[in-house]
Design an enzyme around this catalytic site. Sequence first.
Site, mmCIF file in Angstrom:
data_model
loop_
_atom_site.group_PDB
_atom_site.id
_atom_site.type_symbol
_atom_site.label_atom_id
_atom_site.label_comp_id
_atom_site.label_asym_id
_atom_site.label_seq_id
_atom_site.Cartn_x
_atom_site.Cartn_y
_atom_site.Cartn_z
ATOM 1 N N ASP A 185 4.935 -4.844 12.351
ATOM 2 C CA ASP A 185 5.526 -5.464 11.172
ATOM 3 C C ASP A 185 7.030 -5.659 11.354
ATOM 4 O O ASP A 185 7.589 -6.694 10.974
ATOM 5 C CB ASP A 185 5.256 -4.606 9.938
ATOM 6 C CG ASP A 185 3.770 -4.507 9.622
ATOM 7 O OD1 ASP A 185 3.048 -5.491 9.856
ATOM 8 O OD2 ASP A 185 3.331 -3.439 9.164
ATOM 9 N N ASN A 207 5.970 -3.490 4.528
ATOM 10 C CA ASN A 207 6.631 -3.121 5.783
ATOM 11 C C ASN A 207 7.509 -4.251 6.298
ATOM 12 O O ASN A 207 8.650 -4.036 6.732
ATOM 13 C CB ASN A 207 5.600 -2.762 6.851
ATOM 14 C CG ASN A 207 4.934 -1.427 6.605
ATOM 15 O OD1 ASN A 207 5.380 -0.631 5.784
ATOM 16 N ND2 ASN A 207 3.850 -1.172 7.324
ATOM 17 N N ASP A 219 0.824 4.586 2.209
ATOM 18 C CA ASP A 219 0.232 5.147 3.433
ATOM 19 C C ASP A 219 0.127 6.661 3.312
ATOM 20 O O ASP A 219 1.143 7.345 3.158
ATOM 21 C CB ASP A 219 1.097 4.812 4.659
ATOM 22 C CG ASP A 219 1.025 3.349 5.051
ATOM 23 O OD1 ASP A 219 0.156 2.634 4.514
ATOM 24 O OD2 ASP A 219 1.840 2.927 5.886
ATOM 25 N N ASN A 238 0.836 -1.202 0.000
ATOM 26 C CA ASN A 238 0.000 0.000 0.000
ATOM 27 C C ASN A 238 0.867 1.247 0.000
ATOM 28 O O ASN A 238 2.053 1.199 0.336
ATOM 29 C CB ASN A 238 -0.883 0.061 1.255
ATOM 30 C CG ASN A 238 -1.916 -1.044 1.302
ATOM 31 O OD1 ASN A 238 -2.433 -1.470 0.278
ATOM 32 N ND2 ASN A 238 -2.230 -1.503 2.506
ATOM 33 N N LYS A 243 1.242 -4.177 5.201
ATOM 34 C CA LYS A 243 1.970 -5.048 6.121
ATOM 35 C C LYS A 243 3.027 -5.867 5.389
ATOM 36 O O LYS A 243 4.119 -6.107 5.914
ATOM 37 C CB LYS A 243 1.000 -5.956 6.874
ATOM 38 C CG LYS A 243 0.035 -5.195 7.792
ATOM 39 C CD LYS A 243 -0.832 -6.118 8.610
ATOM 40 C CE LYS A 243 -0.055 -6.796 9.710
ATOM 41 N NZ LYS A 243 0.501 -5.860 10.697
ATOM 42 N N THR A 286 2.142 -10.073 21.111
ATOM 43 C CA THR A 286 2.747 -8.815 21.546
ATOM 44 C C THR A 286 1.820 -8.097 22.511
ATOM 45 O O THR A 286 0.592 -8.137 22.347
ATOM 46 C CB THR A 286 3.050 -7.907 20.344
ATOM 47 O OG1 THR A 286 1.833 -7.619 19.636
ATOM 48 C CG2 THR A 286 4.030 -8.580 19.394
#
Length: 282
Positions: free
Chosen positions: A232, A48, A18, A16, A45, A199
């Site tokens: 990411d 990245n 951003d 993408n 993602k 996470t």
Amino acid sequence: MVTPALPSLVVVGSANVDVTAFVDRLPTAGETVAGGRLSRDLGGKGVNQAVAAAKLGGRVRMIGAVGDDADGSWTREEMMRAGVDTTGLRTVDAPTGTALIVVDSDAENQIAVCPGANDLLALDGVTFREDEAVLMQLEIALTVVEQVAATATGFIAVNAAPAQPLPEGLLRRVDLFIVNETERELMPELASAELVAVTYGAAGAALYRQGEEVARADGVRAEAVNTVGAGDAFCAALVLALRSGHAPADALAAACAVGSAAVSHLSSQPPFEHLSHYLPAP
């Protein structure tokens, strides 16, 4: 000093552009918040993670799709500049994907994604070597993720974001799932997965084997200015560290340090040192 070679990694995922507005606070429904600062960066993602892995020293190739437009050309050029092999980044008859992002002064964000070319990602002619780790996300069609899982014979990691129900066959085949704590709650089926990294933001991360915790690492303090690409970067670092043979706790610690470095930078694709820089001292 000679830096150690890292494993080969194939990233299958989204690309993408951003378009980010940095504002004091996030708008509520129907509200306009003025005084923002606009930034335009590469994102998605998949991109990245591929760029982060390359900057960390990995040998990376990207499987994805962009449009036959200026954004598609820009994406390809910047990925190549970062050291990513873009041979598998195809140009298709759709606009390059776009993410519209708003980030507030506390680094919280709102994101709306227009997938565009990502919806046309196909695996025609794509092959995977056994010595290549594969990293995917759920910003591409689940059918593509399942097809890769059925085709690739090596290590497979899936960043299961955005959260969605996961088929049993994928749960059995994937070697490592990576999610945040919210995504884990939304996908209880992950309790049966072989290995799941979760996470917890500033609190660090943990690794679970079939629902039982096997390793944990503390977060690394940082002044957060943009959290969009941090997860990411964590994914890229964790897969490279684990595939390099590092102990799970050390791999988690390195991934947390990389994620911390990412939130300290305004870009979703910040600069990084070699992965060895972030590993705990022996």
